[in-house]
Scaffold this motif. Structure first.
Motif, PDB file in Angstrom:
ATOM      1  N   HIS A  50       0.798  -1.230   0.000  1.00 24.43           N
ATOM      2  CA  HIS A  50       0.000   0.000   0.000  1.00 24.43           C
ATOM      3  C   HIS A  50       0.831   1.280   0.000  1.00 24.43           C
ATOM      4  O   HIS A  50       0.305   2.348   0.298  1.00 24.43           O
ATOM      5  CB  HIS A  50      -0.934   0.011   1.215  1.00 24.43           C
ATOM      6  N   SER A  51       2.105   1.171  -0.274  1.00 18.33           N
ATOM      7  CA  SER A  51       2.923   2.385  -0.311  1.00 18.33           C
ATOM      8  C   SER A  51       4.009   2.260  -1.370  1.00 18.33           C
ATOM      9  O   SER A  51       4.352   1.161  -1.796  1.00 18.33           O
ATOM     10  CB  SER A  51       3.534   2.669   1.062  1.00 18.33           C
ATOM     11  N   ASP A  52       4.525   3.382  -1.779  1.00 11.46           N
ATOM     12  CA  ASP A  52       5.616   3.439  -2.741  1.00 11.46           C
ATOM     13  C   ASP A  52       6.919   3.494  -1.965  1.00 11.46           C
ATOM     14  O   ASP A  52       7.262   4.523  -1.382  1.00 11.46           O
ATOM     15  CB  ASP A  52       5.452   4.677  -3.620  1.00 11.46           C
ATOM     16  N   ALA A  53       7.611   2.395  -1.945  1.00 19.36           N
ATOM     17  CA  ALA A  53       8.834   2.291  -1.156  1.00 19.36           C
ATOM     18  C   ALA A  53      10.084   2.645  -1.958  1.00 19.36           C
ATOM     19  O   ALA A  53      11.197   2.414  -1.500  1.00 19.36           O
ATOM     20  CB  ALA A  53       8.956   0.886  -0.581  1.00 19.36           C
ATOM     21  N   SER A  54       9.900   3.229  -3.131  1.00 21.85           N
ATOM     22  CA  SER A  54      11.049   3.501  -3.996  1.00 21.85           C
ATOM     23  C   SER A  54      12.032   4.501  -3.387  1.00 21.85           C
ATOM     24  O   SER A  54      13.186   4.553  -3.783  1.00 21.85           O
ATOM     25  CB  SER A  54      10.582   3.996  -5.364  1.00 21.85           C
TER      26      SER A  54
END
Length: 133
Positions: free
Chosen positions: A33-37
Motif C-alpha cells: 500500500h505504499s511506494d517504497a522507492s
C-alpha cells in the motif's frame, strides 16, 4: 531523572516495537500500500539517525506526560494514545497530501497503529518513573 529515564526507556521501547510492528508484522501490508522507492535498503540504513529519532520521540512523549501531570498507568496510556493519534494523523495526512508514498489505507491503518504504539510507550515511560517524586 524522570525525564532521562523516560527518554531512554521510551526510545528503546519505540525502537523495538517499531521494528516488530512495522518491520515484521506490517511489512507486507506497507509494501502493498505504499511506494517504497524512496526507502533506503536495509544495509544502507543510517543507524545513528534512527537511534536519535527514537530517543527524541522518547523525550517528546516524556515531556508531554510530565506536563500533563501523568502519574498512573492509565494516565500514561491515555495521554500516550491521544498524543499518538494526533501526531500520527498529522504526519500521515501531511505525507498523503504532499507525496504519493502512501494511499489512504496506509493513512488509516498507520494512525491506529501509531496510537496504540504511543499508548504503550506512555505506559512504559510512566512505569519507569516509579513511585518517587
Amino acid at each position: 531523572m524522570k525525564i532521562l529515564r523516560g527518554t531512554i526507556f521510551g526510545g528503546i521501547a519505540f525502537f523495538f516495537l517499531g521494528w516488530v510492528v512495522y518491520g515484521m508484522l506490517l511489512a507486507d501490508f506497507m509494501a502493498a500500500h505504499s511506494d517504497a522507492s524512496l526507502n533506503r535498503p536495509d544495509d544502507q540504513m543510517v543507524w545513528w539517525a534512527m537511534i536519535l529519532s527514537n530517543l527524541v520521540l522518547g523525550l517528546l512523549v516524556t515531556l508531554v506526560l510530565k506536563w500533563s501531570g501523568a502519574t498512573s498507568i492509565i494516565d500514561g496510556i491515555k495521554t500516550g494514545a491521544i498524543f499518538g493519534f494526533l501526531m500520527g494523523l498529522t504526519m500521515d495526512l501531511m505525507m498523503y497530501s504532499m507525496t504519493t508514498q502512501y494511499d489512504l489505507t496506509v493513512v488509516f491503518v498507520d494512525v491506529i497503529v501509531y496510537t496504540i504504539l504511543l499508548a504503550i510507550i506512555g505506559l512504559v515511560i510512566v512505569l519507569t518513573w516509579g513511585k518517587g517524586k
